[in-house]
Design a protein around this motif. Structure first.
Motif, PDB file in Angstrom:
ATOM      1  N   VAL A  14       0.804  -1.225   0.000  1.00  0.00           N
ATOM      2  CA  VAL A  14       0.000   0.000   0.000  1.00  0.00           C
ATOM      3  C   VAL A  14       0.837   1.276   0.000  1.00  0.00           C
ATOM      4  O   VAL A  14       0.304   2.366   0.202  1.00  0.00           O
ATOM      5  CB  VAL A  14      -1.022   0.005   1.170  1.00  0.00           C
ATOM      6  N   LEU A  15       2.126   1.148  -0.270  1.00  0.00           N
ATOM      7  CA  LEU A  15       2.973   2.344  -0.330  1.00  0.00           C
ATOM      8  C   LEU A  15       2.461   3.362  -1.345  1.00  0.00           C
ATOM      9  O   LEU A  15       2.484   4.569  -1.092  1.00  0.00           O
ATOM     10  CB  LEU A  15       4.416   1.969  -0.654  1.00  0.00           C
ATOM     11  N   ALA A  16       1.975   2.880  -2.485  1.00  0.00           N
ATOM     12  CA  ALA A  16       1.489   3.794  -3.523  1.00  0.00           C
ATOM     13  C   ALA A  16       0.243   4.560  -3.070  1.00  0.00           C
ATOM     14  O   ALA A  16      -0.062   5.626  -3.612  1.00  0.00           O
ATOM     15  CB  ALA A  16       1.192   3.030  -4.810  1.00  0.00           C
ATOM     16  N   LEU A  17      -0.474   4.032  -2.078  1.00  0.00           N
ATOM     17  CA  LEU A  17      -1.690   4.673  -1.568  1.00  0.00           C
ATOM     18  C   LEU A  17      -1.428   5.528  -0.329  1.00  0.00           C
ATOM     19  O   LEU A  17      -2.354   6.088   0.248  1.00  0.00           O
ATOM     20  CB  LEU A  17      -2.740   3.610  -1.232  1.00  0.00           C
ATOM     21  N   ALA A  18      -0.175   5.639   0.090  1.00  0.00           N
ATOM     22  CA  ALA A  18       0.172   6.322   1.339  1.00  0.00           C
ATOM     23  C   ALA A  18      -0.317   7.771   1.384  1.00  0.00           C
ATOM     24  O   ALA A  18      -0.607   8.296   2.461  1.00  0.00           O
ATOM     25  CB  ALA A  18       1.677   6.280   1.573  1.00  0.00           C
ATOM     26  N   GLY A  19      -0.440   8.418   0.245  1.00  0.00           N
ATOM     27  CA  GLY A  19      -0.915   9.804   0.211  1.00  0.00           C
ATOM     28  C   GLY A  19      -2.334   9.965   0.714  1.00  0.00           C
ATOM     29  O   GLY A  19      -2.755  11.069   1.055  1.00  0.00           O
ATOM     30  N   LEU A  20      -3.099   8.878   0.773  1.00  0.00           N
ATOM     31  CA  LEU A  20      -4.469   8.934   1.278  1.00  0.00           C
ATOM     32  C   LEU A  20      -4.529   8.956   2.802  1.00  0.00           C
ATOM     33  O   LEU A  20      -5.539   9.376   3.377  1.00  0.00           O
ATOM     34  CB  LEU A  20      -5.266   7.726   0.775  1.00  0.00           C
ATOM     35  N   LEU A  21      -3.474   8.490   3.468  1.00  0.00           N
ATOM     36  CA  LEU A  21      -3.500   8.358   4.921  1.00  0.00           C
ATOM     37  C   LEU A  21      -3.794   9.689   5.604  1.00  0.00           C
ATOM     38  O   LEU A  21      -3.260  10.725   5.221  1.00  0.00           O
ATOM     39  CB  LEU A  21      -2.170   7.800   5.427  1.00  0.00           C
ATOM     40  N   GLY A  22      -4.652   9.635   6.600  1.00  0.00           N
ATOM     41  CA  GLY A  22      -4.982  10.825   7.365  1.00  0.00           C
ATOM     42  C   GLY A  22      -6.470  11.054   7.426  1.00  0.00           C
ATOM     43  O   GLY A  22      -7.274  10.240   6.983  1.00  0.00           O
ATOM     44  N   THR A  23      -6.826  12.190   7.989  1.00  0.00           N
ATOM     45  CA  THR A  23      -8.225  12.600   8.111  1.00  0.00           C
ATOM     46  C   THR A  23      -8.456  13.758   7.150  1.00  0.00           C
ATOM     47  O   THR A  23      -7.645  14.683   7.074  1.00  0.00           O
ATOM     48  CB  THR A  23      -8.549  13.022   9.554  1.00  0.00           C
ATOM     49  N   TRP A  24      -9.554  13.688   6.419  1.00  0.00           N
ATOM     50  CA  TRP A  24      -9.910  14.671   5.399  1.00  0.00           C
ATOM     51  C   TRP A  24     -11.300  15.216   5.699  1.00  0.00           C
ATOM     52  O   TRP A  24     -12.196  14.446   6.062  1.00  0.00           O
ATOM     53  CB  TRP A  24      -9.921  14.019   4.021  1.00  0.00           C
ATOM     54  N   GLN A  25     -11.494  16.519   5.516  1.00  0.00           N
ATOM     55  CA  GLN A  25     -12.811  17.120   5.712  1.00  0.00           C
ATOM     56  C   GLN A  25     -13.066  18.137   4.614  1.00  0.00           C
ATOM     57  O   GLN A  25     -12.136  18.759   4.102  1.00  0.00           O
ATOM     58  CB  GLN A  25     -12.910  17.809   7.071  1.00  0.00           C
ATOM     59  N   GLY A  26     -14.334  18.287   4.276  1.00  0.00           N
ATOM     60  CA  GLY A  26     -14.695  19.268   3.262  1.00  0.00           C
ATOM     61  C   GLY A  26     -16.171  19.241   2.979  1.00  0.00           C
ATOM     62  O   GLY A  26     -16.965  18.710   3.757  1.00  0.00           O
ATOM     63  N   GLU A  27     -16.529  19.819   1.823  1.00  0.00           N
ATOM     64  CA  GLU A  27     -17.929  19.927   1.433  1.00  0.00           C
ATOM     65  C   GLU A  27     -18.131  19.382   0.033  1.00  0.00           C
ATOM     66  O   GLU A  27     -17.209  19.340  -0.771  1.00  0.00           O
ATOM     67  CB  GLU A  27     -18.382  21.384   1.494  1.00  0.00           C
ATOM     68  N   GLY A  28     -19.374  18.982  -0.215  1.00  0.00           N
ATOM     69  CA  GLY A  28     -19.719  18.458  -1.528  1.00  0.00           C
ATOM     70  C   GLY A  28     -21.162  18.743  -1.861  1.00  0.00           C
ATOM     71  O   GLY A  28     -21.909  19.337  -1.069  1.00  0.00           O
TER      72      GLY A  28
END
Length: 171
Positions: A14-28
């Motif tokens: 999953v190294l290639a997916l590491a940029g997704l790690l963390g908490t994300w917030q926003g609007e849609g």
């Protein structure tokens, strides 16, 4: 005194997916021919436990009055050659299996793109009919943007959701 356990290393799959790690917030915003258009706030969290997957949890609530709207949870797996597999469960009785690819940025500092399409959708007897889902994510510079298209309740595949999320914290 309890000693803190160090975080396990990220699994190589999953190294290639590491940029997704963390908490994300926003609007849609959401729309579909069978419902009224709506705006929402969203929180997404990706984390890992050292195994060959990222864990995922998502929740949304209405922007106008704060009522809960949707949630989903699941796992993201990286595969050789940029392939990505995702399994998600929804409290509405839907389970989706998606497969796709993680594309490298087209330019230095550009966004990484993940395109996923449903390969299987299972549902409980009381769940609404959903026959196809497509998700596209773009990741770069602390921003995670996505669109979701859906074929459901007799409608052909069409746009349903779009949001832009910002990283707000670690996993």
């Amino acid at each position: 005194m309890t000693q803190a356990v160090p975080a396990p290393p990220l699994h190589p799959d999953v190294l290639a997916l590491a940029g997704l790690l963390g908490t994300w917030q926003g609007e849609g915003a959401g729309e579909y021919p069978t419902i009224a258009s709506f705006r929402y706030r969203e929180e997404v969290r990706f984390w890992h436990v050292g195994k060959p997957f990222l864990a995922y949890a998502q929740r949304t609530w209405a922007l106008d009055d704060g009522r809960p709207l949707h949630a989903e949870t699941g796992y993201w797996r990286g595969r050789p050659g940029g392939a990505v597999e995702v399994v998600l469960a929804h409290p509405t009785g839907i389970v989706e299996v998606l497969e796709g690819r993680l594309e490298a940025p087209r330019s230095a500092g550009g966004r990484r793109r993940i395109e996923l399409g449903s390969t299987a959708i299972a549902r409980t007897g009381s769940a609404k009919e959903v026959s196809e889902l497509r998700r596209v994510f773009e990741l770069g510079d602390g921003v995670l943007a996505y669109t979701l298209a859906m074929a459901a309740v007799g409608q052909p595949l069409r746009h349903h959701l779009a949001a832009e999320l910002h990283r707000t914290g670690p996993a």
